[in-house]
Write a protein that holds these residues in place. Structure first.
Motif, mmCIF file in Angstrom:
data_model
loop_
_atom_site.group_PDB
_atom_site.id
_atom_site.type_symbol
_atom_site.label_atom_id
_atom_site.label_comp_id
_atom_site.label_asym_id
_atom_site.label_seq_id
_atom_site.Cartn_x
_atom_site.Cartn_y
_atom_site.Cartn_z
ATOM 1 N N THR A 109 44.368 31.483 24.519
ATOM 2 C CA THR A 109 43.486 31.795 25.644
ATOM 3 C C THR A 109 42.509 32.901 25.272
ATOM 4 N N GLN A 110 43.027 33.946 24.617
ATOM 5 C CA GLN A 110 42.167 35.049 24.197
ATOM 6 C C GLN A 110 41.111 34.572 23.198
ATOM 7 N N CYS A 111 41.508 33.742 22.250
ATOM 8 C CA CYS A 111 40.558 33.214 21.271
ATOM 9 C C CYS A 111 39.492 32.355 21.947
ATOM 10 N N GLN A 112 39.917 31.527 22.894
ATOM 11 C CA GLN A 112 38.968 30.690 23.627
ATOM 12 C C GLN A 112 37.983 31.550 24.411
ATOM 13 N N ALA A 113 38.494 32.615 25.030
ATOM 14 C CA ALA A 113 37.633 33.512 25.801
ATOM 15 C C ALA A 113 36.575 34.149 24.904
ATOM 16 N N LEU A 114 36.988 34.582 23.728
ATOM 17 C CA LEU A 114 36.055 35.200 22.792
ATOM 18 C C LEU A 114 35.015 34.196 22.290
ATOM 19 N N GLU A 115 35.475 32.988 22.005
ATOM 20 C CA GLU A 115 34.606 31.964 21.424
ATOM 21 C C GLU A 115 33.653 31.351 22.441
ATOM 22 N N TYR A 116 34.142 31.146 23.671
ATOM 23 C CA TYR A 116 33.369 30.386 24.646
ATOM 24 C C TYR A 116 32.588 31.253 25.638
ATOM 25 N N LYS A 117 32.740 32.565 25.557
ATOM 26 C CA LYS A 117 32.044 33.455 26.501
ATOM 27 C C LYS A 117 30.540 33.242 26.447
ATOM 28 N N ASP A 118 30.000 33.169 25.243
ATOM 29 C CA ASP A 118 28.556 32.993 25.092
ATOM 30 C C ASP A 118 28.089 31.612 25.532
ATOM 31 N N LYS A 119 29.027 30.699 25.719
ATOM 32 C CA LYS A 119 28.684 29.364 26.211
ATOM 33 C C LYS A 119 28.743 29.310 27.742
ATOM 34 N N GLY A 120 29.100 30.438 28.378
ATOM 35 C CA GLY A 120 29.155 30.496 29.836
ATOM 36 C C GLY A 120 30.437 29.954 30.422
ATOM 37 N N ILE A 121 31.536 30.003 29.636
ATOM 38 C CA ILE A 121 32.820 29.466 30.080
ATOM 39 C C ILE A 121 33.845 30.586 30.158
ATOM 40 N N LEU A 122 34.585 30.653 31.270
ATOM 41 C CA LEU A 122 35.664 31.620 31.433
ATOM 42 C C LEU A 122 36.988 30.983 31.009
ATOM 43 N N CYS A 123 37.915 31.790 30.476
ATOM 44 C CA CYS A 123 39.239 31.320 30.077
ATOM 45 C C CYS A 123 40.276 32.308 30.591
ATOM 46 N N VAL A 124 41.327 31.806 31.224
ATOM 47 C CA VAL A 124 42.363 32.678 31.768
ATOM 48 C C VAL A 124 43.725 32.006 31.635
ATOM 49 N N ALA A 125 44.748 32.812 31.367
ATOM 50 C CA ALA A 125 46.134 32.331 31.381
ATOM 51 C C ALA A 125 46.755 32.771 32.692
ATOM 52 N N SER A 163 36.613 36.446 37.725
ATOM 53 C CA SER A 163 35.432 37.134 37.210
ATOM 54 C C SER A 163 35.624 37.428 35.729
ATOM 55 N N GLU A 164 34.617 38.073 35.139
ATOM 56 C CA GLU A 164 34.673 38.443 33.720
ATOM 57 C C GLU A 164 35.859 39.363 33.427
ATOM 58 N N GLU A 165 36.304 40.105 34.437
ATOM 59 C CA GLU A 165 37.411 41.044 34.248
ATOM 60 C C GLU A 165 38.687 40.337 33.824
ATOM 61 N N GLN A 166 38.903 39.112 34.318
ATOM 62 C CA GLN A 166 40.102 38.356 33.973
ATOM 63 C C GLN A 166 39.919 37.483 32.740
ATOM 64 N N ASN A 167 38.712 37.432 32.203
ATOM 65 C CA ASN A 167 38.453 36.548 31.077
ATOM 66 C C ASN A 167 39.317 36.925 29.878
ATOM 67 N N GLY A 168 40.093 35.959 29.382
ATOM 68 C CA GLY A 168 40.959 36.193 28.237
ATOM 69 C C GLY A 168 42.230 36.950 28.553
ATOM 70 N N ARG A 169 42.559 37.088 29.831
ATOM 71 C CA ARG A 169 43.744 37.855 30.226
ATOM 72 C C ARG A 169 44.825 36.932 30.800
ATOM 73 N N LEU A 170 46.027 37.480 30.917
ATOM 74 C CA LEU A 170 47.130 36.805 31.593
ATOM 75 C C LEU A 170 47.276 37.433 32.971
ATOM 76 N N VAL A 171 47.095 36.638 34.014
ATOM 77 C CA VAL A 171 47.223 37.129 35.385
ATOM 78 C C VAL A 171 48.288 36.316 36.104
ATOM 79 N N ASP A 172 48.897 36.907 37.137
ATOM 80 C CA ASP A 172 49.906 36.159 37.874
ATOM 81 C C ASP A 172 49.283 35.483 39.095
ATOM 82 N N TRP A 173 50.107 34.754 39.834
ATOM 83 C CA TRP A 173 49.622 33.955 40.963
ATOM 84 C C TRP A 173 49.072 34.803 42.104
ATOM 85 N N GLU A 174 49.305 36.103 42.047
ATOM 86 C CA GLU A 174 48.748 37.013 43.047
ATOM 87 C C GLU A 174 47.515 37.741 42.521
ATOM 88 N N GLY A 175 47.116 37.429 41.298
ATOM 89 C CA GLY A 175 45.913 38.024 40.732
ATOM 90 C C GLY A 175 46.130 39.304 39.957
#
Length: 256
Positions: free
Chosen positions: A189-205, A239-251
């Protein structure tokens, strides 16, 4: 997802548990997606009957065959979805499908570990790779505007059991292969976030909580409806704050 405009969504492992509940609640949104793809191993089998009933009532729901360990199956599903989308792109990919066989440090075998990694890590990686052109296409013409909500998004279902900073005791969560695979998925997820950020795509676990499903068992404290409602709220405020991070069902951010 109220307030968030995901025009098209794909959910893997959608015939039961969290995946099926995601399909139900997404269909029940005030503005459901124009296309909702629900995938499972055997759409014609007895385990997909409820999914087929939903599809008969909702013309925007498309059930696709997809086996996450079979590259040919993944490519076929992507090709079929692309036909339905007709160049509009995919705005939300939810990698939910996974397995969690019991295994301890004493009992786990090489085959156990490789099998779980194949489904829980390699599967989401290959699925995302196959659908990436559609996510990129959606990023060029995103239905929802803004820096977070509405951006094409990749969601990988993980677990707090993958956390090193806040790891549950092995006695309460004795699934060593599953935990290790989800730790690897976090890095993906972190690698995807780093790679795809410039493509305008968010990634989150996302950690969905300990949920009463076939995998979570009836000992779990959280009902699947509550977990999924929480997940959709998280996605509606992503948002960008969660990009590449692991968040729970409550955020809440889960320590790596």
């Amino acid at each position: 997802m109220s307030g968030c405009n995901f025009c098209s969504v794909l959910v893997t492992g959608a015939n039961r548990g969290i995946g099926l509940e995601l399909v139900k609640q997404i269909l029940g949104q005030p503005k459901p997606p124009q296309k909702l793809f629900a995938t499972c191993r055997d759409p014609q089998g007895s385990g997909a009957q409820e999914l087929k009933k939903l599809a008969s009532k909702h013309p925007n729901l498309v059930v696709l065959q997809l086996e996450s360990t079979d590259e040919a199956s993944i490519k076929a599903a992507a090709k079929e979805a692309e036909t339905y989308l007709a160049g509009k792109g995919l705005t939300l990919l939810i990698n939910n499908a996974g397995i969690m066989p019991p295994s301890t440090l004493e009992s786990v075998t090489q085959d156990d570990m490789l099998s779980v990694y194949h489904t829980n890590v390699v599967g989401p990686m290959m699925i995302t790779k196959a659908f990436l052109p559609m996510l990129i296409e959606a990023a060029k013409k995103t239905c929802g505007k803004g820096q977070g909500c509405g951006k094409p998004t990749i969601v990988n279902f993980s677990t707090i059991g993958s956390s090193i900073g806040n790891a549950p005791h092995m006695g309460t969560f004795p699934v060593i292969a599953y935990r290790c695979s989800k730790r690897a998925l976090n890095m993906l997820t972190q690698c995807q976030a780093l790679e795809y950020k410039d493509k305008g795509i968010l990634c989150v676990a996302i950690h969905p909580g300990w949920v009463k499903t076939e995998l979570g068992t009836d000992k779990a404290a959280l009902e699947v409806e509550e977990s999924v409602a929480g997940i959709l709220r998280v996605l509606s405020h992503l948002s960008e704050e969660q990009n590449g991070r692991l968040v729970d069902w409550e955020g809440k951010i889960v320590p790596w």
